[in-house]
Design an enzyme around this catalytic site. Sequence first.
Site, PDB file in Angstrom:
ATOM      1  N   GLY A  63      46.315  29.059  20.963  1.00  0.00           N
ATOM      2  CA  GLY A  63      46.064  27.629  20.196  1.00  0.00           C
ATOM      3  C   GLY A  63      47.513  27.504  19.369  1.00  0.00           C
ATOM      4  O   GLY A  63      47.454  26.183  18.723  1.00  0.00           O
ATOM      5  N   ARG A  70      48.102  37.712  11.525  1.00  0.00           N
ATOM      6  CA  ARG A  70      47.068  38.279  11.661  1.00  0.00           C
ATOM      7  C   ARG A  70      47.605  39.992  11.018  1.00  0.00           C
ATOM      8  O   ARG A  70      48.151  40.657  11.486  1.00  0.00           O
ATOM      9  CB  ARG A  70      46.254  38.408  12.870  1.00  0.00           C
ATOM     10  CG  ARG A  70      45.030  39.056  12.876  1.00  0.00           C
ATOM     11  CD  ARG A  70      44.345  38.174  14.213  1.00  0.00           C
ATOM     12  NE  ARG A  70      44.652  38.846  15.218  1.00  0.00           N
ATOM     13  CZ  ARG A  70      44.973  38.300  16.507  1.00  0.00           C
ATOM     14  NH1 ARG A  70      44.399  36.718  16.729  1.00  0.00           N
ATOM     15  NH2 ARG A  70      45.567  38.690  17.539  1.00  0.00           N
TER      16      ARG A  70
END
Lengths: 416, 416
Positions: free
Chosen positions: A170, A377
């Site tokens: 993405g 993350r």
Amino acid sequence: MSNPPVAFRERIGSPLVGTAPRLLLLGSGELGREIAIEAMRLGAEVIAVDRYPHAPAMQVAHRHRVLPMTDPAELRAVVEQERPDLIVPEIEQVATDELVRLESEGWTVIPNAEATRITMDRERLRRRAVDLARVPTSRFAVVRSRTEAHAAAREIGFPCLFKSMMSSSGHGMTRVDAPTQVDAAYAEASEHGRVPDPRVMVEEFLRFDREVTMLTLRHYGPDARPATTVLDPIAHVRPGTLYHESWQPERLPPEVEAELDRVARRVTDSLGGFGIFGVECFVAGRRVYFSEVSPRPHDTGLVTLGSQWNSEFALHARAILGLPYLGPEPTTPAAAHVILATGSGPAPELGGLGDALAEPGVRLYLFGKPEAYPDRRLGVAVARGATVDEARRRAAEAAHAVEAKITYPSEPPRTG
Amino acid sequence: MSNPPVAFRERIGSPLVGTAPRLLLLGSGELGREIAIEAMRLGAEVIAVDRYPHAPAMQVAHRHRVLPMTDPAELRAVVEQERPDLIVPEIEQVATDELVRLESEGWTVIPNAEATRITMDRERLRRRAVDLARVPTSRFAVVRSRTEAHAAAREIGFPCLFKSMMSSSGHGMTRVDAPTQVDAAYAEASEHGRVPDPRVMVEEFLRFDREVTMLTLRHYGPDARPATTVLDPIAHVRPGTLYHESWQPERLPPEVEAELDRVARRVTDSLGGFGIFGVECFVAGRRVYFSEVSPRPHDTGLVTLGSQWNSEFALHARAILGLPYLGPEPTTPAAAHVILATGSGPAPELGGLGDALAEPGVRLYLFGKPEAYPDRRLGVAVARGATVDEARRRAAEAAHAVEAKITYPSEPPRTG
């Protein structure tokens, strides 16, 4: 791809003395950490590679190497020094042309060098899907200039998506709602990535109901014959363009599940090799559209840490080591929700853990990354529940309870 | 033990820069490997210690140290150098008196130093069970000479068991059927272990129906209050004295399960501290007898790699890190069966893997130990099934299909 490059394996020796299968892991993030764990549980020797020290998989591997994996000479050097039985890319940002050369010299690349080369390039992948696998996709065009971009966007219609050629979870994707946004979107997509690429994909904006990942394992069956196992659909939603939340199983009408299974098998058959693939599809009504595929464990598959006894990492390790598998196994309703950094700096500290773990059925996986930047993350909350809805709620609440705080290390960095 | 030595933890920093909790793992076998994996998944930094290089947990830990852990000075030195937040014994063969001293100086020992000292000494443990926890045990006597041994055996009756004072997974235990066997059994039990001990336990030979392990977790609940969670009974059988096969759950009459739960709670309450305990009991008809307890993950608990989402290792890591837990969670029928070496030598090779994995629901955990000797555990087959019987059959067939072959390394040993 006529002969599987991974041999059926009957024996595993000892690590660190030269008789165990040696895995060279290209990319050492959180997905790589779980691959390393599962490969080591099967007796393999693991060398973790990434461009920065203290990467998650390096912390569990037998040893590690820090180098730019996009540099063909450095990549070749580490292969020739470590002499791995298996070269296992964990990320897209690898010198894939060099992997093709290394494979032609006899090294084994997972799933195979051509699949890693095709899947990192949206144009090659889309052509492969349409021409060879013959699976449905959204309408698209590959453009090489702003002028072509304007023409393609008009042809496809607004809104449409502009995507950089290197496919990576993405990153480098923009939604374009009007002609006035085309120039900026083309510039962003073409300049994304370490090497600017004038090619940009302009794609139909599908009004889909669900975005799903079909984890598909190419492996040996117990009769030493190649087999393909497709797991239950994983659904995911993302507020932005990056992976945010996924759950398994997602129940869909039987004919939709059958079509997803068919697409997953056709795409992975056309790529070949052994290991797990994350086949990403859109479901719109009863229609299924292939989007892209990771020839390796997929972000959305982090949910399998809770939904499957053999996570996608355990399946990948088993398949690429040439060990047989009989699946699929039952899916337990589960969900995964990412824990993201907000600030930047070294040695992030994750707080709020007491609240995050205050509900039953929740586990945290913290990645131990040495540095934070916004939206990086840093961990994932995985939850089980009686239903996927319960699991989603638990995982979301746990992930949102965790707060990343950036502090400077209280001691000088130590080597490990 | 009035104040839990493990603090409730809200925050976890980064490993390798001094802000993550540091675990010093004393003992680096296969149980330690899984503890290390689960602690690292929670963001901890792990230093693995054992008396030989390339031990299983060393291969996944951040770093490792090779030293005789029974040597008080060497044990103290590594603690003072590594400055761990948690000292986590994985085996009994540790200088436990030194752990008591280190704890008194402020170091945290898991579950606590006194528990590690008591549980490695059968006499102390039995007295604690009888006098403090007031749980039923078999009849026993502690003898200090052959003469006392003969008297005790006569009193208790034949057959009886002679056990060395250091309790260690069935090592140093002999069944005595007649007075003529007493001298040899006394000699063997008193000379077992690195330090000969004139004390030997002579114990009633119980005609039991089932040998069970009650995995019992002392941990924080979500309200930051200490809690105890007892898992479903694990049953095991052993052809000899060592761990061989276990399964979970073992269904027993409700009043027996209630008594097992009571015994598990009383024994672990009397020991105190945080983490998992393996409380071993015999079930004879409706009666329950406490046998011994490991203040750490237990061999028979390897089955939890298949029967629980949070294995005993995951539970141990979470509890000792001071993170809350709400359990127990549902048990999936599963079984574990050991894979043993037959010969001796370096770099064992495990074969027959194709057959071992030819059934559904089977996983292998191979330990990567650098050397084999007869009956050394080199791996474990873990299986799930619709029932524990099915799981037992699958695990047994898988384990028996694996053949350990001793070969010399094809390359000189390498450092890792």
